[in-house]
Design a protein around this motif. Structure first.
Motif, short mmCIF file in Angstrom:
data_model
loop_
_atom_site.label_atom_id
_atom_site.label_comp_id
_atom_site.label_asym_id
_atom_site.label_seq_id
_atom_site.Cartn_x
_atom_site.Cartn_y
_atom_site.Cartn_z
N GLU A 46 -19.42 20.48 -11.44
CA GLU A 46 -18.82 20.97 -10.13
C GLU A 46 -18.47 19.83 -9.59
O GLU A 46 -18.60 18.55 -10.02
CB GLU A 46 -20.23 21.46 -9.28
N GLN A 47 -17.40 19.88 -8.69
CA GLN A 47 -16.83 19.04 -7.71
C GLN A 47 -17.64 18.71 -6.51
O GLN A 47 -18.06 19.66 -5.80
CB GLN A 47 -15.48 19.40 -7.40
N TRP A 48 -17.84 17.61 -6.02
CA TRP A 48 -18.61 17.20 -4.92
C TRP A 48 -17.85 16.58 -3.79
O TRP A 48 -17.11 15.63 -4.20
CB TRP A 48 -19.99 16.62 -5.19
N ASP A 49 -17.93 17.06 -2.63
CA ASP A 49 -17.11 16.28 -1.42
C ASP A 49 -17.93 15.03 -0.94
O ASP A 49 -17.50 14.05 -0.54
CB ASP A 49 -16.86 17.31 -0.45
N VAL A 50 -19.35 15.22 -0.66
CA VAL A 50 -20.18 14.27 -0.08
C VAL A 50 -21.46 14.03 -1.15
O VAL A 50 -21.96 15.24 -1.57
CB VAL A 50 -20.44 14.71 1.24
N PHE A 51 -21.96 12.81 -1.44
CA PHE A 51 -23.07 12.63 -1.98
C PHE A 51 -24.09 11.51 -1.38
O PHE A 51 -23.55 10.57 -0.82
CB PHE A 51 -22.83 12.16 -3.31
N ILE A 52 -25.36 12.16 -0.72
CA ILE A 52 -26.34 11.69 -0.02
C ILE A 52 -27.62 11.56 -0.87
O ILE A 52 -27.89 12.16 -1.53
CB ILE A 52 -26.27 12.35 1.32
N SER A 53 -28.32 10.34 -0.69
CA SER A 53 -29.33 10.24 -1.18
C SER A 53 -30.36 9.46 -0.31
O SER A 53 -30.26 8.85 0.44
CB SER A 53 -29.50 9.36 -2.67
N ARG A 132 -21.47 17.77 10.56
CA ARG A 132 -20.32 16.44 10.31
C ARG A 132 -19.44 16.81 9.01
O ARG A 132 -18.43 16.39 8.85
CB ARG A 132 -21.11 15.48 9.73
N TYR A 133 -20.07 17.75 8.10
CA TYR A 133 -19.29 17.91 6.79
C TYR A 133 -19.12 19.34 6.71
O TYR A 133 -19.27 20.19 5.62
CB TYR A 133 -19.91 17.57 5.55
N ALA A 134 -18.32 20.04 7.66
CA ALA A 134 -18.28 21.56 7.59
C ALA A 134 -17.28 21.84 6.55
O ALA A 134 -16.24 21.33 6.29
CB ALA A 134 -17.66 21.97 9.07
N ASP A 135 -17.67 22.98 6.01
CA ASP A 135 -16.86 23.64 4.86
C ASP A 135 -16.85 22.64 3.63
O ASP A 135 -15.97 22.83 3.03
CB ASP A 135 -15.66 24.05 5.35
N ARG A 136 -17.80 21.76 3.43
CA ARG A 136 -17.76 21.13 2.35
C ARG A 136 -18.84 21.22 1.42
O ARG A 136 -19.76 21.92 1.79
CB ARG A 136 -17.88 19.52 2.82
N LYS A 137 -18.77 20.56 0.36
CA LYS A 137 -19.73 20.68 -0.74
C LYS A 137 -20.45 19.34 -0.70
O LYS A 137 -20.08 18.26 -1.21
CB LYS A 137 -19.58 21.07 -2.15
N VAL A 138 -21.90 19.40 -0.29
CA VAL A 138 -22.59 18.17 -0.08
C VAL A 138 -23.92 18.39 -1.21
O VAL A 138 -24.44 19.31 -1.37
CB VAL A 138 -23.30 18.23 1.10
N LEU A 139 -23.98 17.31 -1.92
CA LEU A 139 -25.16 16.85 -2.88
C LEU A 139 -26.09 16.00 -2.09
O LEU A 139 -25.76 14.98 -2.07
CB LEU A 139 -24.53 16.30 -4.13
N VAL A 140 -27.43 16.39 -2.36
CA VAL A 140 -28.36 15.51 -1.79
C VAL A 140 -29.57 15.32 -2.65
O VAL A 140 -30.04 16.20 -3.23
CB VAL A 140 -29.04 16.11 -0.35
N VAL A 141 -29.90 14.14 -2.99
CA VAL A 141 -31.21 13.66 -3.65
C VAL A 141 -32.27 13.32 -2.70
O VAL A 141 -32.22 12.36 -2.04
CB VAL A 141 -31.00 12.55 -4.51
N THR A 142 -33.47 13.98 -2.95
CA THR A 142 -34.58 13.55 -1.94
C THR A 142 -35.89 14.11 -2.72
O THR A 142 -36.29 13.83 -3.82
CB THR A 142 -34.43 14.49 -0.71
#
Length: 194
Positions: A46-53, A132-142
């Motif tokens: 998949e394509q990701w717009d934002v990646f946060i951990s 902050r990231y409306a209409d985007r695909k965000v990936l989060v590791v937690t």
């Protein structure tokens, strides 16, 4: 509408030993690194717009393995994604707690973060990211317990969020007002050996 995909970190020796992790900086074990590689392969499709951990080591390691596979660096290491602060009981097992503080240790003030505080920071994170990231695909590791408590509060459903598996994938959509699951605690990337 923001799509947020949450990944719980790979397994650690602390998980295996049922040792309170909290804010400890313990690493993934060999199995956890293998799990992270498998979820990374899955997420690379998949394509990701934002990646946060989370900034804790076990989440960072998982995120770094995913980053290499998806070809995208982690944009932010966010302390709001940390596991529940376990205070004095961090890095201990139940047996060690009983030996140290007695059978009624749970009734003592151990300086642990409250569920209310953890839930509030989880919901704050989701709302902030969705705004902050409306209409985007965000990936989060937690982390598992943090994630479960966040879901309970976010979905207003106490039956959700229990025992999320290591490297499980959960996707929600959030429209600013409410959230709903698209995928929940999915581990189809893991073989039966995990």
């Amino acid at each position: 509408m923001t799509t947020i995909t949450f990944v719980r970190h790979g397994i650690t020796d602390h998980n295996v030993e049922k040792r309170a992790q909290g804010h400890t900086q313990n690493p993934l074990n060999e199995t956890g690194r293998a799990q992270a590689a498998l979820v990374a392969k899955r997420l690379s499709e998949e394509q990701w717009d934002v990646f946060i951990s989370s900034d804790l080591r076990r989440a960072r390691e998982t995120a770094e393995i995913i980053s290499a596979a998806i070809g995208k660096p982690v944009d932010v290491f966010d302390e709001r994604l940390r596991e529940m602060d376990r205070g004095k009981i961090a890095d201990t097992t139940q047996e060690e707690r009983v030996a140290r503080w007695g059978e009624n240790w749970a009734e003592l003030d151990m300086g642990q973060e409250t569920h209310e505080s953890m839930r509030a920071r989880g919901v704050d994170f989701v709302r902030d990211i969705a705004s902050r990231y409306a209409d985007r695909k965000v990936l989060v590791v937690t982390h598992g317990y943090f994630l479960g408590q966040t879901f309970k509060e976010l979905m207003k459903d106490e039956s959700t969020g229990d025992e999320l598996r290591n490297t499980s994938v959960t996707t929600i959509i959030h429209n600013g007002e409410k959230s709903e699951y698209l995928l929940y605690d999915c581990v189809k990337h893991l073989s039966d050996n995990f």
